[in-house]
Design a protein around this motif. Structure first.
Motif, short mmCIF file in Angstrom:
data_model
loop_
_atom_site.label_atom_id
_atom_site.label_comp_id
_atom_site.label_asym_id
_atom_site.label_seq_id
_atom_site.Cartn_x
_atom_site.Cartn_y
_atom_site.Cartn_z
N ASP A 77 0.83 -1.21 0.00
CA ASP A 77 0.00 0.00 0.00
C ASP A 77 0.87 1.26 0.00
O ASP A 77 0.48 2.28 -0.58
CB ASP A 77 -0.92 0.00 1.22
N SER A 78 2.02 1.19 0.64
CA SER A 78 2.87 2.36 0.77
C SER A 78 3.45 2.84 -0.56
O SER A 78 3.92 3.99 -0.65
CB SER A 78 4.02 2.07 1.75
N VAL A 79 3.43 1.99 -1.57
CA VAL A 79 4.01 2.38 -2.86
C VAL A 79 3.00 2.38 -4.00
O VAL A 79 3.34 2.75 -5.13
CB VAL A 79 5.21 1.47 -3.23
N LYS A 80 1.77 1.96 -3.73
CA LYS A 80 0.77 1.92 -4.80
C LYS A 80 0.55 3.31 -5.38
O LYS A 80 0.48 4.30 -4.66
CB LYS A 80 -0.55 1.36 -4.26
N GLY A 81 0.48 3.35 -6.70
CA GLY A 81 0.31 4.62 -7.38
C GLY A 81 1.61 5.35 -7.65
O GLY A 81 1.63 6.32 -8.40
N LYS B 106 9.94 9.64 -2.09
CA LYS B 106 9.90 10.37 -0.83
C LYS B 106 11.14 10.01 -0.01
O LYS B 106 11.70 8.92 -0.18
CB LYS B 106 8.65 9.98 -0.05
N PRO B 107 11.54 10.86 0.91
CA PRO B 107 12.70 10.52 1.76
C PRO B 107 12.52 9.19 2.48
O PRO B 107 13.50 8.47 2.69
CB PRO B 107 12.76 11.69 2.73
N GLU B 108 11.30 8.86 2.83
CA GLU B 108 11.06 7.59 3.53
C GLU B 108 11.23 6.37 2.63
O GLU B 108 11.17 5.23 3.10
CB GLU B 108 9.67 7.58 4.19
N ASP B 109 11.43 6.58 1.34
CA ASP B 109 11.73 5.46 0.44
C ASP B 109 13.21 5.09 0.48
O ASP B 109 13.63 4.11 -0.14
CB ASP B 109 11.35 5.82 -1.00
N THR B 110 14.00 5.87 1.19
CA THR B 110 15.43 5.60 1.29
C THR B 110 15.67 4.25 1.96
O THR B 110 15.16 3.99 3.05
CB THR B 110 16.14 6.71 2.09
N ALA B 111 16.41 3.40 1.29
CA ALA B 111 16.67 2.04 1.80
C ALA B 111 17.59 1.31 0.82
O ALA B 111 17.86 1.81 -0.27
CB ALA B 111 15.37 1.27 1.94
N ILE B 112 18.04 0.15 1.25
CA ILE B 112 18.66 -0.77 0.31
C ILE B 112 17.53 -1.62 -0.27
O ILE B 112 16.74 -2.19 0.48
CB ILE B 112 19.72 -1.66 0.99
N TYR B 113 17.49 -1.71 -1.57
CA TYR B 113 16.44 -2.46 -2.25
C TYR B 113 17.01 -3.79 -2.74
O TYR B 113 18.06 -3.83 -3.38
CB TYR B 113 15.89 -1.65 -3.43
N TYR B 114 16.30 -4.85 -2.42
CA TYR B 114 16.72 -6.21 -2.77
C TYR B 114 15.70 -6.86 -3.70
O TYR B 114 14.50 -6.74 -3.51
CB TYR B 114 16.85 -7.08 -1.53
N CYS B 115 16.22 -7.58 -4.65
CA CYS B 115 15.41 -8.42 -5.52
C CYS B 115 15.48 -9.85 -5.00
O CYS B 115 16.54 -10.30 -4.55
CB CYS B 115 15.99 -8.34 -6.94
N ALA B 116 14.36 -10.56 -5.05
CA ALA B 116 14.32 -11.92 -4.55
C ALA B 116 13.45 -12.78 -5.46
O ALA B 116 12.56 -12.26 -6.13
CB ALA B 116 13.78 -11.95 -3.12
N ALA B 117 13.71 -14.09 -5.44
CA ALA B 117 12.93 -14.99 -6.31
C ALA B 117 12.65 -16.31 -5.62
O ALA B 117 13.46 -16.79 -4.81
CB ALA B 117 13.67 -15.24 -7.62
N VAL B 118 11.52 -16.87 -5.94
CA VAL B 118 11.18 -18.23 -5.53
C VAL B 118 10.77 -18.96 -6.80
O VAL B 118 10.02 -18.43 -7.62
CB VAL B 118 10.07 -18.26 -4.45
N SER B 119 11.28 -20.18 -6.99
CA SER B 119 11.12 -20.85 -8.28
C SER B 119 9.78 -21.55 -8.44
O SER B 119 9.20 -21.52 -9.53
CB SER B 119 12.25 -21.87 -8.47
N PHE B 120 9.30 -22.19 -7.40
CA PHE B 120 8.09 -22.98 -7.52
C PHE B 120 7.05 -22.47 -6.54
O PHE B 120 7.06 -22.83 -5.37
CB PHE B 120 8.39 -24.46 -7.27
N TRP B 121 6.18 -21.64 -7.06
CA TRP B 121 5.13 -21.06 -6.21
C TRP B 121 3.79 -21.31 -6.87
O TRP B 121 3.47 -20.69 -7.88
CB TRP B 121 5.37 -19.57 -5.98
N TYR B 122 3.03 -22.25 -6.32
CA TYR B 122 1.77 -22.66 -6.92
C TYR B 122 0.56 -22.03 -6.25
O TYR B 122 -0.55 -22.10 -6.76
CB TYR B 122 1.63 -24.18 -6.84
N ASP B 123 0.78 -21.40 -5.10
CA ASP B 123 -0.34 -20.85 -4.33
C ASP B 123 -0.88 -19.60 -5.00
O ASP B 123 -0.15 -18.87 -5.67
CB ASP B 123 0.13 -20.51 -2.92
N THR B 124 -2.16 -19.35 -4.83
CA THR B 124 -2.76 -18.13 -5.38
C THR B 124 -2.40 -16.92 -4.53
O THR B 124 -2.57 -15.79 -4.98
CB THR B 124 -4.29 -18.27 -5.47
N THR B 125 -1.94 -17.15 -3.31
CA THR B 125 -1.48 -16.03 -2.50
C THR B 125 -0.05 -15.69 -2.91
O THR B 125 0.56 -16.38 -3.73
CB THR B 125 -1.51 -16.38 -1.01
#
Length: 124
Positions: free
Chosen positions: A62-66, A85-104
């Motif tokens: 929700d904090s980044v929508k739009g 915004k200044p509050e967006d300051t952070a280290i940003y990481y990319c991550a992956a999961v290979s097998f995700w079958y759940d709808t969530t």
């Protein structure tokens, strides 16, 4: 095995934009999910956005929508960040999961592969 390399971080003034890229190599699958997370000094890691490798369905905090948009071009996942915004300051990481079958959507501990991170600094 999946390798993730982030790029595109930097210093920007409030209201500006940055585009982060996450290049994925190795064994990616249609069931993969790729996400962006961030961690500011002294704070817990926070979910930003994620995308399903096949179909391109996305989910954002929700904090980044739009303001932030996640997309995929070939084997690269892009996080377009606008109206920073200044509050967006952070280290940003990319991550992956290979097998995700759940709808969530997977939470951080369920991501198996992580990039090294890229610093985003937003000045006021």
């Amino acid at each position: 095995q999946v390798q993730l390399v982030e790029s595109g971080g930097g210093l920007v003034q409030a209201g500006g934009s940055l585009r982060l890229s996450c290049a994925a190599s190795g064994r990616t699958f249609p069931t993969s999910v790729v996400g962006w997370f961030r961690q500011a000094p002294g704070k817990d890691r926070e979910f930003v956005a994620s995308i399903r490798w096949s179909g391109g369905t996305t989910f954002s905090a929700d904090s980044v929508k739009g303001r932030f948009t996640i997309s995929k071009v070939s084997n690269t996942v892009v996080l377009q960040m606008n109206s920073l915004k200044p509050e967006d300051t952070a280290i940003y990481y990319c991550a992956a999961v290979s097998f995700w079958y759940d709808t969530t959507w997977p939470s951080a501990p369920e991501y198996r592969y992580w990039g090294q991170g890229t610093q985003v600094t937003v000045s006021s």
